[in-house]
Design a protein around this motif. Structure first.
Motif, PDB file in Angstrom:
ATOM      1  N   TYR A 166       1.612  31.302  -5.913  1.00 25.75           N
ATOM      2  CA  TYR A 166       2.504  30.213  -6.320  1.00 25.75           C
ATOM      3  C   TYR A 166       3.458  30.644  -7.423  1.00 25.75           C
ATOM      4  O   TYR A 166       4.625  30.222  -7.451  1.00 25.75           O
ATOM      5  CB  TYR A 166       1.692  28.990  -6.756  1.00 25.75           C
ATOM      6  CG  TYR A 166       1.241  28.173  -5.575  1.00 25.75           C
ATOM      7  CD1 TYR A 166       2.173  27.563  -4.735  1.00 25.75           C
ATOM      8  CD2 TYR A 166      -0.104  28.023  -5.276  1.00 25.75           C
ATOM      9  CE1 TYR A 166       1.769  26.830  -3.629  1.00 25.75           C
ATOM     10  CE2 TYR A 166      -0.513  27.291  -4.175  1.00 25.75           C
ATOM     11  CZ  TYR A 166       0.426  26.699  -3.356  1.00 25.75           C
ATOM     12  OH  TYR A 166       0.025  25.984  -2.253  1.00 25.75           O
ATOM     13  N   GLU A 167       2.994  31.479  -8.329  1.00 24.82           N
ATOM     14  CA  GLU A 167       3.865  31.955  -9.401  1.00 24.82           C
ATOM     15  C   GLU A 167       5.003  32.816  -8.856  1.00 24.82           C
ATOM     16  O   GLU A 167       6.052  32.948  -9.497  1.00 24.82           O
ATOM     17  CB  GLU A 167       3.043  32.743 -10.414  1.00 24.82           C
ATOM     18  CG  GLU A 167       2.123  31.865 -11.256  1.00 24.82           C
ATOM     19  CD  GLU A 167       1.073  32.673 -12.015  1.00 24.82           C
ATOM     20  OE1 GLU A 167       0.988  33.896 -11.792  1.00 24.82           O
ATOM     21  OE2 GLU A 167       0.345  32.067 -12.818  1.00 24.82           O
ATOM     22  N   ASN A 168       4.804  33.400  -7.687  1.00 27.30           N
ATOM     23  CA  ASN A 168       5.811  34.281  -7.086  1.00 27.30           C
ATOM     24  C   ASN A 168       6.312  33.743  -5.743  1.00 27.30           C
ATOM     25  O   ASN A 168       6.765  34.515  -4.894  1.00 27.30           O
ATOM     26  CB  ASN A 168       5.211  35.671  -6.892  1.00 27.30           C
ATOM     27  CG  ASN A 168       4.885  36.358  -8.196  1.00 27.30           C
ATOM     28  OD1 ASN A 168       5.720  37.029  -8.796  1.00 27.30           O
ATOM     29  ND2 ASN A 168       3.642  36.181  -8.661  1.00 27.30           N
ATOM     30  N   GLN A 169       6.260  32.445  -5.583  1.00 34.37           N
ATOM     31  CA  GLN A 169       6.690  31.833  -4.324  1.00 34.37           C
ATOM     32  C   GLN A 169       8.183  32.075  -4.082  1.00 34.37           C
ATOM     33  O   GLN A 169       9.012  31.812  -4.953  1.00 34.37           O
ATOM     34  CB  GLN A 169       6.421  30.328  -4.343  1.00 34.37           C
ATOM     35  CG  GLN A 169       6.734  29.631  -3.036  1.00 34.37           C
ATOM     36  CD  GLN A 169       6.652  28.106  -3.171  1.00 34.37           C
ATOM     37  OE1 GLN A 169       7.555  27.491  -3.716  1.00 34.37           O
ATOM     38  NE2 GLN A 169       5.565  27.518  -2.693  1.00 34.37           N
ATOM     39  N   PRO A 170       8.554  32.568  -2.893  1.00 34.65           N
ATOM     40  CA  PRO A 170       9.974  32.759  -2.579  1.00 34.65           C
ATOM     41  C   PRO A 170      10.622  31.417  -2.246  1.00 34.65           C
ATOM     42  O   PRO A 170       9.928  30.411  -2.075  1.00 34.65           O
ATOM     43  CB  PRO A 170       9.924  33.664  -1.342  1.00 34.65           C
ATOM     44  CG  PRO A 170       8.625  33.306  -0.681  1.00 34.65           C
ATOM     45  CD  PRO A 170       7.667  33.000  -1.794  1.00 34.65           C
ATOM     46  N   ASP A 175      11.163  33.740   4.291  1.00 32.61           N
ATOM     47  CA  ASP A 175       9.800  33.905   4.816  1.00 32.61           C
ATOM     48  C   ASP A 175       9.168  35.217   4.323  1.00 32.61           C
ATOM     49  O   ASP A 175       8.575  35.961   5.095  1.00 32.61           O
ATOM     50  CB  ASP A 175       9.839  33.867   6.349  1.00 32.61           C
ATOM     51  CG  ASP A 175       8.457  33.661   6.962  1.00 32.61           C
ATOM     52  OD1 ASP A 175       7.583  33.098   6.271  1.00 32.61           O
ATOM     53  OD2 ASP A 175       8.264  34.064   8.122  1.00 32.61           O
ATOM     54  N   ALA A 176       9.298  35.474   3.017  1.00 33.17           N
ATOM     55  CA  ALA A 176       8.833  36.744   2.454  1.00 33.17           C
ATOM     56  C   ALA A 176       7.327  36.936   2.611  1.00 33.17           C
ATOM     57  O   ALA A 176       6.848  38.072   2.778  1.00 33.17           O
ATOM     58  CB  ALA A 176       9.213  36.828   0.973  1.00 33.17           C
ATOM     59  N   PHE A 177       6.564  35.840   2.583  1.00 31.96           N
ATOM     60  CA  PHE A 177       5.106  35.950   2.694  1.00 31.96           C
ATOM     61  C   PHE A 177       4.660  36.385   4.094  1.00 31.96           C
ATOM     62  O   PHE A 177       3.484  36.665   4.311  1.00 31.96           O
ATOM     63  CB  PHE A 177       4.432  34.629   2.328  1.00 31.96           C
ATOM     64  CG  PHE A 177       4.406  34.332   0.848  1.00 31.96           C
ATOM     65  CD1 PHE A 177       4.661  35.315  -0.086  1.00 31.96           C
ATOM     66  CD2 PHE A 177       4.107  33.044   0.396  1.00 31.96           C
ATOM     67  CE1 PHE A 177       4.638  35.043  -1.451  1.00 31.96           C
ATOM     68  CE2 PHE A 177       4.063  32.762  -0.967  1.00 31.96           C
ATOM     69  CZ  PHE A 177       4.339  33.759  -1.897  1.00 31.96           C
ATOM     70  N   ALA A 178       5.595  36.425   5.033  1.00 27.25           N
ATOM     71  CA  ALA A 178       5.248  36.916   6.368  1.00 27.25           C
ATOM     72  C   ALA A 178       5.025  38.426   6.356  1.00 27.25           C
ATOM     73  O   ALA A 178       4.402  38.972   7.277  1.00 27.25           O
ATOM     74  CB  ALA A 178       6.344  36.571   7.364  1.00 27.25           C
ATOM     75  N   LYS A 179       5.519  39.089   5.319  1.00 25.07           N
ATOM     76  CA  LYS A 179       5.429  40.547   5.238  1.00 25.07           C
ATOM     77  C   LYS A 179       4.165  40.969   4.494  1.00 25.07           C
ATOM     78  O   LYS A 179       3.936  40.570   3.348  1.00 25.07           O
ATOM     79  CB  LYS A 179       6.659  41.103   4.526  1.00 25.07           C
ATOM     80  CG  LYS A 179       7.975  40.764   5.213  1.00 25.07           C
ATOM     81  CD  LYS A 179       9.157  41.247   4.392  1.00 25.07           C
ATOM     82  CE  LYS A 179      10.482  40.879   5.055  1.00 25.07           C
ATOM     83  NZ  LYS A 179      11.645  41.291   4.227  1.00 25.07           N
TER      84      LYS A 179
END
Length: 257
Positions: A166-170, A175-179
């Motif tokens: 959450y502190e680094n949520q894009p 959709d950066a968390f897809a990587k």
């Protein structure tokens, strides 16, 4: 009537008869072509129906597989990740999506208070992970981040990684968390988390089906969106007067009995 006229009429009738036979033959061929084309269309439709039927009920996701919950998951169908003392008198149920901006706002505002209350044994939190932003915006970041958080739970580091995500949520559209590379980068911020076991869990999507089942539970739960925050079963996120201080007061009063 002269013989010449009779021969002319007879020749005309013969020509007419020949033309009629040609027309009948042409009509017959045309009907055959129409029937043949109809058969091809029916067969083609049957083939399409057959393919659809053969694929009916199949999951297009290559990640479909057995539901593997993270270590220590509890609650109905084992879909809750618990944080805090089991015998705490208050339980906070949180439905979240790691791509959800409103969830980040809630976490940023309430994080320190929730940690204080769980650390003191006065509050137990049950986290449920959803993937509604994937559905609304496209992509797989919600699911992949949730799977990675479940992998962190296996390593006993869910809370730390949950907070880092959450502190680094894009931005919501990113959709950066897809990587996996991004998930590994953030795991490096949690001491001892970025291990071969964690990486394999993330790369294999070990808990993907569990995440999908959790999201199905969210959709069937009648909730209006994420975050959904319930204190002892009461929706406090919809309370416009709720603040971290008020939440702390309510939990402490319940703890005193």
């Amino acid at each position: 009537m002269s013989e010449k006229n009779r021969d002319g009429k007879r020749t005309a009738r013969e020509r007419l008869a020949v033309e009629r036979e040609k027309q009948k033959a042409a009509d017959k061929r045309r009907r055959a072509l129409i029937v043949g084309a109809s058969v091809v269309c029916v067969l083609g439709l049957a083939a399409v129906i057959g393919v659809v039927a053969a694929n009916a009920g199949k999951d297009d996701s290559s990640d479909a597989g057995p539901v593997v919950g993270p270590s220590g998951a509890q609650g109905k169908d084992g879909l809750a990740i618990p944080v805090g003392e089991e015998n705490a008198k208050s339980t906070l149920t949180v439905w979240e999506d790691f791509r959800c901006p409103a969830c980040k706002s809630f976490e940023d505002a309430y994080r320190s208070t929730i940690h204080e209350l769980t650390d003191s044994g006065k509050l137990r939190v049950e986290y449920h992970l959803a993937t509604i932003i994937d559905g609304n915006m496209g992509g797989t970041g919600s699911r992949n981040a949730a799977n990675a958080a479940a992998c962190a739970q296996d390593a006993g580091k869910f809370t730390q990684y949950h907070d880092v995500l959450y502190e680094n949520q894009p931005p919501e559209v990113d959709d950066a968390f897809a990587k996996n590379s991004k998930l590994f980068e953030l795991a490096g911020k949690v001491k001892g988390l970025d291990t071969p076991a964690f990486r394999k869990c993330v790369e294999d999507g070990t808990h993907n089906s569990w995440v999908e089942k959790s999201n199905d539970a969210f959709k069937s739960g009648g909730f209006s969106g994420t975050p959904t925050v319930l204190l002892n079963g009461k929706n406090i996120y919809q309370d416009q007067t709720m603040t971290p201080a008020k939440l702390k007061q309510m939990v402490e009063e319940a703890d005193k009995g």
